[in-house]
Design a protein around this motif. Structure first.
Motif, PDB file in Angstrom:
ATOM      1  N   VAL A  14      -1.669  -6.327  10.571  1.00 23.60           N
ATOM      2  CA  VAL A  14      -0.717  -6.868   9.586  1.00 23.60           C
ATOM      3  C   VAL A  14      -1.364  -8.019   8.816  1.00 23.60           C
ATOM      4  CG1 VAL A  14       1.451  -8.160   9.354  1.00 23.60           C
ATOM      5  CG2 VAL A  14       1.365  -6.093  10.762  1.00 23.60           C
ATOM      6  N   LEU A  15      -2.092  -8.887   9.505  1.00 20.92           N
ATOM      7  CA  LEU A  15      -2.784  -9.990   8.829  1.00 20.92           C
ATOM      8  C   LEU A  15      -3.837  -9.467   7.854  1.00 20.92           C
ATOM      9  CD1 LEU A  15      -3.176 -12.545  11.765  1.00 20.92           C
ATOM     10  CD2 LEU A  15      -1.652 -12.719   9.772  1.00 20.92           C
ATOM     11  N   LEU A  21      -3.605  -7.782   0.322  1.00 20.58           N
ATOM     12  CA  LEU A  21      -2.647  -8.055  -0.756  1.00 20.58           C
ATOM     13  C   LEU A  21      -3.039  -9.310  -1.531  1.00 20.58           C
ATOM     14  CD1 LEU A  21       0.693  -7.172   1.052  1.00 20.58           C
ATOM     15  CD2 LEU A  21      -0.354  -5.931  -0.871  1.00 20.58           C
ATOM     16  N   LEU A  22      -3.533 -10.319  -0.827  1.00 24.51           N
ATOM     17  CA  LEU A  22      -4.011 -11.529  -1.509  1.00 24.51           C
ATOM     18  C   LEU A  22      -5.208 -11.208  -2.400  1.00 24.51           C
ATOM     19  CD1 LEU A  22      -3.686 -14.246   1.285  1.00 24.51           C
ATOM     20  CD2 LEU A  22      -2.372 -14.073  -0.835  1.00 24.51           C
ATOM     21  N   LEU A  27      -7.271 -10.376  -7.915  1.00 23.95           N
ATOM     22  CA  LEU A  27      -7.786  -9.496  -8.971  1.00 23.95           C
ATOM     23  C   LEU A  27      -6.858  -9.517 -10.181  1.00 23.95           C
ATOM     24  CD1 LEU A  27      -9.649  -7.251 -10.115  1.00 23.95           C
ATOM     25  CD2 LEU A  27      -8.191  -5.616  -8.905  1.00 23.95           C
ATOM     26  N   TYR A  28      -5.559  -9.400  -9.939  1.00 21.51           N
ATOM     27  CA  TYR A  28      -4.598  -9.433 -11.041  1.00 21.51           C
ATOM     28  C   TYR A  28      -4.716 -10.738 -11.831  1.00 21.51           C
ATOM     29  CZ  TYR A  28      -0.301 -10.186 -13.578  1.00 21.51           C
ATOM     30  OH  TYR A  28       0.600 -10.488 -14.568  1.00 21.51           O
ATOM     31  N   GLY A  65      -9.238  -2.937  -3.506  1.00 23.23           N
ATOM     32  CA  GLY A  65      -8.419  -1.740  -3.308  1.00 23.23           C
ATOM     33  C   GLY A  65      -8.764  -1.001  -2.023  1.00 23.23           C
ATOM     34  N   THR A  66     -10.058  -0.783  -1.793  1.00 25.90           N
ATOM     35  CA  THR A  66     -10.441  -0.083  -0.560  1.00 25.90           C
ATOM     36  C   THR A  66     -10.242  -0.973   0.656  1.00 25.90           C
ATOM     37  OG1 THR A  66     -12.776  -0.653  -0.922  1.00 25.90           O
ATOM     38  CG2 THR A  66     -12.029   1.543  -1.635  1.00 25.90           C
ATOM     39  N   GLY A  67     -10.357  -2.288   0.476  1.00 26.19           N
ATOM     40  CA  GLY A  67     -10.058  -3.190   1.591  1.00 26.19           C
ATOM     41  C   GLY A  67      -8.592  -3.105   1.991  1.00 26.19           C
TER      42      GLY A  67
END
Length: 142
Positions: A14-15, A21-22, A27-28, A65-67
């Motif tokens: 989960v972490l 997500l971070l 990237l965004y 993305g792959t991470g």
């Protein structure tokens, strides 16, 4: 035969999803705002950002993305986690290798400032690969 993982496996997975997500948020912000998100950005920072090749954003997207997909696969207990993490590490190496070898970033920012977080990111990618392999050897991934 798949074994039931320990509770700490799920916590780490989960972490790692949160870490992914971070990375996607970073990237965004990088694409949407560039150096303008930093109130301390200098003219050099703006010129540096403007001079970066567009393909480097694609490499950045592959890395995060792959991470993230690797972390989701890990949470779902899929064997795809490790190869996804490996692709992520390769993209991280290409991304930061390009920045350090083809620009004067270190000369302007200093070695500690320029390399500190990228080294941490690469170490996290190595940890993710190791952890997915560990989980696979323990029979937690199917």
């Amino acid at each position: 035969m798949r074994q039931r993982p320990t509770g700490w496996f799920t916590l780490i997975a989960v972490l790692l999803v949160a870490w992914g997500l971070l990375g996607c948020l970073s990237l965004y912000l990088h694409i949407a705002y560039g150096p303008d998100i930093d109130p301390a950005a200098t003219d050099w920072d703006r010129a540096f950002y403007a001079a970066l090749p567009a393909w480097l954003n694609a490499v950045y997207a592959v890395a995060v993305g792959t991470g993230l997909l690797g972390s989701i696969a890990l949470l779902m207990r899929s064997r795809l986690a490790r190869p996804l993490y490996l692709v992520s590490l390769i993209a991280v190496i290409v991304q930061f290798g390009t920045l350090f070898l083809t620009t004067d970033l270190i000369a302007h920012k200093g070695v500690v400032v320029a390399t500190g977080f990228p080294i941490f990111i690469a170490l996290m990618a190595v940890f993710q690969i190791w952890f997915a392999g560990y989980a696979q050897r323990r029979g937690w991934l199917g």
